[in-house]
Design an enzyme around this catalytic site. Structure first.
Site, PDB file in Angstrom:
ATOM      1  N   LYS A 186       0.880  -1.175   0.000  1.00 52.03           N
ATOM      2  CA  LYS A 186       0.000   0.000   0.000  1.00 52.03           C
ATOM      3  C   LYS A 186       0.913   1.218   0.000  1.00 52.03           C
ATOM      4  O   LYS A 186       1.375   1.660   1.045  1.00 52.03           O
ATOM      5  CB  LYS A 186      -0.885  -0.031   1.248  1.00 52.03           C
ATOM      6  CG  LYS A 186      -2.268   0.577   1.065  1.00 52.03           C
ATOM      7  CD  LYS A 186      -2.267   2.036   0.713  1.00 52.03           C
ATOM      8  CE  LYS A 186      -2.008   2.939   1.890  1.00 52.03           C
ATOM      9  NZ  LYS A 186      -1.771   4.346   1.499  1.00 52.03           N
ATOM     10  N   GLU A 262       9.100   1.256  11.363  1.00 53.49           N
ATOM     11  CA  GLU A 262      10.089   2.340  11.239  1.00 53.49           C
ATOM     12  C   GLU A 262       9.286   3.631  11.338  1.00 53.49           C
ATOM     13  O   GLU A 262       8.543   3.982  10.410  1.00 53.49           O
ATOM     14  CB  GLU A 262      10.811   2.266   9.886  1.00 53.49           C
ATOM     15  CG  GLU A 262      11.584   0.977   9.657  1.00 53.49           C
ATOM     16  CD  GLU A 262      12.757   0.777  10.587  1.00 53.49           C
ATOM     17  OE1 GLU A 262      13.167   1.745  11.256  1.00 53.49           O
ATOM     18  OE2 GLU A 262      13.256  -0.357  10.657  1.00 53.49           O
ATOM     19  N   CYS A 296      13.341  10.879   7.586  1.00 53.37           N
ATOM     20  CA  CYS A 296      13.167  10.531   9.002  1.00 53.37           C
ATOM     21  C   CYS A 296      14.459  10.699   9.785  1.00 53.37           C
ATOM     22  O   CYS A 296      14.450  10.899  10.991  1.00 53.37           O
ATOM     23  CB  CYS A 296      12.665   9.107   9.114  1.00 53.37           C
ATOM     24  SG  CYS A 296      13.739   7.946   8.265  1.00 53.37           S
ATOM     25  N   GLU A 395       8.081  16.177  16.024  1.00 50.70           N
ATOM     26  CA  GLU A 395       8.634  16.006  14.678  1.00 50.70           C
ATOM     27  C   GLU A 395       7.942  16.973  13.717  1.00 50.70           C
ATOM     28  O   GLU A 395       6.713  17.010  13.639  1.00 50.70           O
ATOM     29  CB  GLU A 395       8.420  14.564  14.201  1.00 50.70           C
ATOM     30  CG  GLU A 395       9.072  14.296  12.863  1.00 50.70           C
ATOM     31  CD  GLU A 395       8.792  12.896  12.326  1.00 50.70           C
ATOM     32  OE1 GLU A 395       7.652  12.429  12.449  1.00 50.70           O
ATOM     33  OE2 GLU A 395       9.715  12.285  11.753  1.00 50.70           O
TER      34      GLU A 395
END
Ligand code: NAD
Length: 491
Positions: A186, A262, A296, A395
């Site tokens: 996906k 992750e 990231c 973040e």
């Protein structure tokens, strides 16, 4: 847009259908959504929107394919097929790199030198790794011999984000196929194009029908949720936001799926006064702003030891101002467009918040002058915030960094660890003992000393705390994508 003329010559279509059982198909109900070019805000094409029905079809195909020619294929042939996927990606490198830049807004030089070559290498690396893979064996005195065998986990769902679309998808797909599984992927709804082409590439490389399936759609109440809830999916490997990971974990719990995560990060970049400042600045520009800061691993919290704080700031800000923001296909561009309207607003809201929290913007923080279209943002450097500020703790995932001075090793370690994330960190020092000492105390899964983003694919990759569960890379990927059975034989 420069580059688009050539693109029209070698790209068949920018519309994206699902790839199920070796065929491109539209959604049963004909539903689609628009795919927007972040650099121009124009519609690139449509994307089929999958849901339960398409996930059912894809999972069914993947389940059947587990017992088909894929299972019977010798490991020698499987290795050849996996290598061939990498070869075909390299053959189509230019086309894929253009599509990746159109879809993400990232500079073309970046997709053509990092995203696409690395996607190919993921297959070459895991093909080689599989060839060299041995097994564990123990002799228990004169009593028994133990050895373990590895078998595929089964049908694996791969769910991916938009920041490094093909690179991250192939980072999962390559070991997953090498281990003999079948797959339902996906891709992120914002970046469906290169994933769609990957279906064709796998078919051309000789992957049997049903082994690789791709279903497009969104997360909640859409293809993503349907995949994580499907009782016939054995494992999910997910890369994305920490908050999404929590939702997926709850959905996957119903059928106790194996999970690999992750997730997000808020990575510290710790600069001691004894480091080589020119080298530090060169790399810190990359670790702050490459891919628009949408990596990231980007070091968004920069801690600088007080004796070199002012010098660092002055040089770093000057160099940041020189970074050209603009058209992803202009070779001068260093920073492209952010991924989309929603994310753009989110990043801007953090810049606003930084000011409310007492921060001072030394450069950036706004749309570059004269650029009315596209999600462009000047690289932003903020000072004057402390560890309790939301801008320092949350973040942002954009071209925004905070810079803070520190006075001692203990202080900076405490600040660096004061977060629920634990993905990566960079430490800059020429003191060997300090490098080891500090690295051993920073709570992160990946630590670089005097560098950033230097990757050996055999090493464990992943985060601790709320940045992830498990590790990817080399043996660690095989550990996730296989089930180990120990066989004990009495002598
Ligand atoms: P996201 O979590 O919003 O989406 C990621 C994927 O999950 C998309 O395909 C999305 O459709 C799907 N999804 C969303 N909700 C879902 C649900 N309820 N069920 C199933 N699937 C669902 O993340 P994003 O905004 O695409 O990516 C940015 C995030 O990814 C950042 O937090 C970044 O740090 C993280 N990231 C981590 C790594 C790493 O290696 N640790 C690498 C890249 C990005």
């Amino acid at each position: 847009m420069q580059g688009q003329t050539t693109l029209e010559n070698n790209v068949k279509s920018l519309n994206c259908m699902h790839f199920i059982n070796g065929q491109y198909i539209a959604s049963k109900n004909g539903k689609t959504f628009d795919n927007i070019n972040p650099a121009t805000q124009e519609i690139l094409g449509w994307v089929s929107e999958g849901g339960r029905e398409e996930i059912d079809l894809a999972v069914g195909a993947a389940r059947r394919a587990l017992d088909g020619p894929w299972k019977k294929m010798s490991s020698h042939d499987r290795i050849s097929v996996i290598r061939r996927i990498g070869d075909l990606i390299l053959e189509r490198k230019d086309e894929l790199a253009k599509l990746e830049s159109l879809d993400t807004g990232k500079p073309y030089w970046l997709s053509s030198t990092v995203d696409i070559p690395r996607s190919a290498y993921n297959f070459h690396f895991f093909a080689d790794y599989l060839r060299a893979l041995g097994t564990e064996a123990y002799q228990t005195d004169d009593t028994a011999i133990n050895y373990s065998i590895r078998r595929p986990v089964g049908v694996v769902g791969l769910i991916n984000p938009w920041n490094l679309p093909l690179l991250l998808l192939t980072w999962k797909l390559a070991p997953c196929l090498a281990a003999g599984n079948t797959v339902v992927m996906k891709p992120a709804e914002l970046t469906p194009i290169t994933a769609t082409l990957l279906g064709e590439i796998c078919r051309d490389a000789g992957v049997p029908d049903g082994v690789v399936n791709i279903v497009h759609g969104f997360g909640p109440d859409s293809a993503g949720a349907a995949l994580t809830e499907h009782p016939d999916v054995d494992a999910i490997s997910f890369t994305g936001e920490t908050a999404t990971g929590k939702v997926i974990m709850a959905a996957a719990a119903k059928s106790l799926k194996k999970l690999s995560y992750e997730l997000g990060g808020k990575n510290p970049n710790i600069i001691f006064a004894d480091s080589n400042l020119d080298e530090v600045i060169e790399t810190t520009l990359k670790s702050s702003f490459i891919n628009q800061g949408e990596v990231c691993l980007c070091g968004s919290r920069i801690y600088v030891e007080r004796p070199v704080y002012e010098e660092f700031l002055q040089k770093f800000v000057a160099r940041t101002k020189e970074l050209v923001v603009g058209d992803p296909f202009d070779p001068k561009t260093k920073v492209g467009a952010l991924i989309g309207a929603e994310h753009y607003q989110r990043v801007l809201s953090y810049i606003q918040l930084a000011q409310e929290e007492g921060g001072q913007i030394l450069t950036g923080g706004r749309r570059p002058e004269g650029m009315d279209k596209g999600y462009y943002l000047e690289p932003t450097v903020i000072v004057g915030l402390n560890r309790n500020c939301r801008v320092v703790r949350e973040e942002i995932f954009g071209p925004v960094v905070t810079v803070m001075p520190f006075d001692s090793e203990e202080e900076v370690i405490a600040q660096a660890n004061d977060t629920h994330y634990g993905l990566s960190a960079s430490i800059w020092t020429n003191d060997l003992r300090r490098a080891h000492r500090v690295a051993g105390q920073i709570e992160a899964g990946i630590i670089w000393v005097n560098t950033w983003f230097l990757r050996d694919l055999r090493t464990p990759f992943g985060g601790m705390k709320q940045s992830g569960i498990g590790r990817e890379g080399g043996m660690h990927s095989f550990d996730f994508y296989t089930e180990l059975t120990n066989i004990c034989i009495k002598l």
